[in-house]
Design a protein around this motif. Sequence first.
Motif, mmCIF file in Angstrom:
data_model
loop_
_atom_site.group_PDB
_atom_site.id
_atom_site.type_symbol
_atom_site.label_atom_id
_atom_site.label_comp_id
_atom_site.label_asym_id
_atom_site.label_seq_id
_atom_site.Cartn_x
_atom_site.Cartn_y
_atom_site.Cartn_z
ATOM 1 N N LEU A 53 43.945 36.809 47.542
ATOM 2 C CA LEU A 53 45.197 36.385 46.517
ATOM 3 C C LEU A 53 44.611 36.963 45.170
ATOM 4 C CD1 LEU A 53 46.471 32.895 47.644
ATOM 5 C CD2 LEU A 53 47.699 35.128 48.005
ATOM 6 N N MET A 54 43.231 36.623 45.000
ATOM 7 C CA MET A 54 42.473 36.834 43.939
ATOM 8 C C MET A 54 42.240 38.459 43.720
ATOM 9 S SD MET A 54 38.824 35.424 42.371
ATOM 10 C CE MET A 54 38.006 35.935 43.693
ATOM 11 N N LEU A 55 42.372 39.245 44.771
ATOM 12 C CA LEU A 55 42.162 40.694 44.645
ATOM 13 C C LEU A 55 43.628 40.997 44.423
ATOM 14 C CD1 LEU A 55 40.946 43.262 45.277
ATOM 15 C CD2 LEU A 55 41.273 43.121 47.438
ATOM 16 N N ILE A 107 38.242 28.859 42.310
ATOM 17 C CA ILE A 107 38.741 27.863 43.451
ATOM 18 C C ILE A 107 39.135 28.890 44.605
ATOM 19 C CG2 ILE A 107 41.131 28.100 42.502
ATOM 20 C CD1 ILE A 107 41.670 25.333 43.165
ATOM 21 N N PHE A 108 39.402 30.180 44.424
ATOM 22 C CA PHE A 108 39.715 31.061 45.431
ATOM 23 C C PHE A 108 38.565 31.372 46.405
ATOM 24 C CE2 PHE A 108 42.647 31.905 41.973
ATOM 25 C CZ PHE A 108 43.856 31.947 42.681
ATOM 26 N N VAL A 109 37.206 31.328 45.605
ATOM 27 C CA VAL A 109 36.085 31.698 46.436
ATOM 28 C C VAL A 109 35.865 30.423 47.442
ATOM 29 C CG1 VAL A 109 33.634 31.772 46.374
ATOM 30 C CG2 VAL A 109 34.971 33.064 44.786
ATOM 31 N N VAL A 110 36.162 29.126 47.015
ATOM 32 C CA VAL A 110 35.881 27.927 47.570
ATOM 33 C C VAL A 110 36.810 27.699 48.923
ATOM 34 C CG1 VAL A 110 35.737 25.336 47.688
ATOM 35 C CG2 VAL A 110 34.675 26.982 45.645
ATOM 36 N N THR A 111 38.104 28.134 48.499
ATOM 37 C CA THR A 111 39.140 27.938 49.573
ATOM 38 C C THR A 111 39.297 29.416 50.237
ATOM 39 O OG1 THR A 111 40.849 28.647 48.112
ATOM 40 C CG2 THR A 111 40.529 26.223 48.112
ATOM 41 N N GLU A 112 38.522 30.296 50.201
ATOM 42 C CA GLU A 112 38.510 31.375 50.946
ATOM 43 C C GLU A 112 39.721 32.215 50.893
ATOM 44 O OE1 GLU A 112 36.363 31.349 54.813
ATOM 45 O OE2 GLU A 112 35.558 29.444 54.367
ATOM 46 N N THR A 113 40.427 32.301 49.933
ATOM 47 C CA THR A 113 41.741 32.999 49.727
ATOM 48 C C THR A 113 41.405 34.186 48.605
ATOM 49 O OG1 THR A 113 42.084 31.510 47.977
ATOM 50 C CG2 THR A 113 43.130 30.962 50.023
ATOM 51 N N LEU A 160 47.810 35.861 33.179
ATOM 52 C CA LEU A 160 46.939 35.028 33.363
ATOM 53 C C LEU A 160 47.693 33.339 33.709
ATOM 54 C CD1 LEU A 160 44.176 35.914 30.949
ATOM 55 C CD2 LEU A 160 43.957 35.987 33.400
ATOM 56 N N VAL A 161 48.689 33.346 32.905
ATOM 57 C CA VAL A 161 49.697 32.129 33.061
ATOM 58 C C VAL A 161 49.882 31.855 34.458
ATOM 59 C CG1 VAL A 161 51.931 30.893 32.670
ATOM 60 C CG2 VAL A 161 50.498 32.028 30.643
ATOM 61 N N VAL A 162 50.278 33.190 35.319
ATOM 62 C CA VAL A 162 50.792 33.219 36.467
ATOM 63 C C VAL A 162 49.465 32.893 37.410
ATOM 64 C CG1 VAL A 162 51.698 34.729 38.359
ATOM 65 C CG2 VAL A 162 52.738 34.701 36.114
ATOM 66 N N PHE A 163 48.476 33.513 36.987
ATOM 67 C CA PHE A 163 47.165 33.281 37.770
ATOM 68 C C PHE A 163 46.788 31.767 37.889
ATOM 69 C CE2 PHE A 163 42.525 32.889 38.127
ATOM 70 C CZ PHE A 163 42.094 33.666 39.014
ATOM 71 N N THR A 164 46.965 31.173 36.624
ATOM 72 C CA THR A 164 46.621 29.626 36.514
ATOM 73 C C THR A 164 47.623 28.907 37.499
ATOM 74 O OG1 THR A 164 46.213 29.836 34.272
ATOM 75 C CG2 THR A 164 46.438 27.666 34.801
ATOM 76 N N ALA A 165 48.881 29.370 37.625
ATOM 77 C CA ALA A 165 49.982 28.610 38.569
ATOM 78 C C ALA A 165 49.433 28.859 39.842
ATOM 79 C CB ALA A 165 51.159 28.988 38.192
ATOM 80 N N MET A 166 48.966 29.839 40.107
ATOM 81 C CA MET A 166 48.257 30.278 41.554
ATOM 82 C C MET A 166 47.160 29.651 41.979
ATOM 83 S SD MET A 166 48.223 34.023 43.203
ATOM 84 C CE MET A 166 46.722 34.594 41.972
ATOM 85 N N ALA A 167 46.458 29.335 40.923
ATOM 86 C CA ALA A 167 45.206 28.777 41.502
ATOM 87 C C ALA A 167 45.418 27.254 41.767
ATOM 88 C CB ALA A 167 44.142 28.557 40.162
ATOM 89 N N LEU A 168 46.410 26.622 40.773
ATOM 90 C CA LEU A 168 46.792 25.359 40.888
ATOM 91 C C LEU A 168 47.566 25.022 42.200
ATOM 92 C CD1 LEU A 168 47.943 24.392 37.401
ATOM 93 C CD2 LEU A 168 46.016 23.603 38.376
ATOM 94 N N TRP A 169 48.474 26.022 42.665
ATOM 95 C CA TRP A 169 48.972 26.247 43.927
ATOM 96 C C TRP A 169 47.956 26.008 45.169
ATOM 97 C CZ3 TRP A 169 49.367 30.090 47.578
ATOM 98 C CH2 TRP A 169 50.062 29.638 48.592
ATOM 99 N N VAL A 170 46.977 27.077 44.907
ATOM 100 C CA VAL A 170 45.985 27.039 46.082
ATOM 101 C C VAL A 170 45.362 25.661 46.154
ATOM 102 C CG1 VAL A 170 43.604 28.097 46.441
ATOM 103 C CG2 VAL A 170 45.672 29.590 45.888
#
Length: 463
Positions: free
Chosen positions: A398-400, A389-395, A436-446
Amino acid sequence: MGPGQCIIAGLRTTGSHRSVARCCGVDVHVSGIDGGRVARWRRSEFLRHILTLLSGTAAAQLLMLALTPVLSRLYSPEAYGLFSLYSSLVATVTVVAALRYDMAIMLPKHDADAKVLKRGVTRLIVAVSIGATLVCGIASPLIADSMGKPELAPWLWLVGLSIFTLAEISALTYWLNRRSDYKAIGINRVLQSGGTALAQLAFALGKFGGVGGLIGGTLVGQGAALLTLRHKGRDVRSGLDESQESIASLFSRYRKMPLLNGPNALVDALRTNGINLIIGVVYSQSLLGQFYMAWKLLEVPLGLINGALAQVFFQRLAVMERGSMFAFAKSSVFRSAILGVVPFALIYWLSPWAFPVVLGEQWTDAGLIAQALVPWLFMSLITSPISTIFVVTETQHLMLAHALVYTAVPLSLLFFLKGDIVTNLSIVSLAMAAILVVFTAMALWVGHRFDHQADSKQTAVGG
């Protein structure tokens, strides 16, 4: 699939309609897609592709599982520990050997341009492999001594060859993926996994065991897979004169591959292989072998469940209407959790008993380590598909940022914690699961922000 990776499977269409998907900041033109066709494609051709890939992966993993109890009795934990250190060096360089331009083979509109790009990728791989051979070979005593494993020095001359075979297999796989030749990809996975295990078995039975047998067997399996892929993808070496593009111009067009995906891929490699290096240096070679075996076997359910999910998720995102990304990401999290809860619960309860029974008594610690790693790998199952989702939304920034934290935490904990490695890995596993729980929340927020921005733009236009 980890951060910094994206795979587009089956985007081979024809017709007059045109839509544009985004991959790593690059427009990917997808012709002939409308609502009805997408629905039929998902029900038929696309599912056949996924099932082909999944069946190849499953066959490769089952063959590896069948031979592992034999190999675990022929090779010691110390041999696997040395092999893990060697593999860590190889994997760290391999992930950036093509500067991530291998992923771009999927993207050009014309096959001729993709063929030119593939030639450029191979030249990069050859150059990096030669450099790695010279550096690791000449400096082999220094590298081996720094890891406290002088016996590994003679084998470091083979690092460049291992890098070349793995990186070229990856590049050819992207070409076959572009050509929708999923049967060849599936066969290659079986050949590489099975050929490696059978060659390692032959080396051990031929009284050439130890780390040399593991490295030699791996090179034989990878070499056989590479020769097969070169035959299956031989069309990539013809018709290059039909392209109007040069290697330099194509590298310039897809420069966002190394700029955006390279750092994420490198950080991921440093984390995975840095953990092996720290365990081998700070703890012991034998415990590294135990960790290697536990991780290797736990990747089987993770790979079987996750491989298809990750590709399905990215494929859906490539043609998805704006405004529905958050709902789809949320459903993906739920689906992955449901699929993984039973297998990983069984792994947690059965590993301490099953490992010494199946692999031999010398692998008791591997069973305890596998139990400790369950929370981490269960959350990896959930997060891997939604990382695209970070690739598609060009974010990707945040992933880095997440990848840097995700790398620093386990390396720091393993380096500074003292005492029993199983206890320490349990602490690391819980910490990584929390991240990874935080990462999941971040992906959903994006995803939610992406949908909300689309709604805002539509409202502004309507007003």
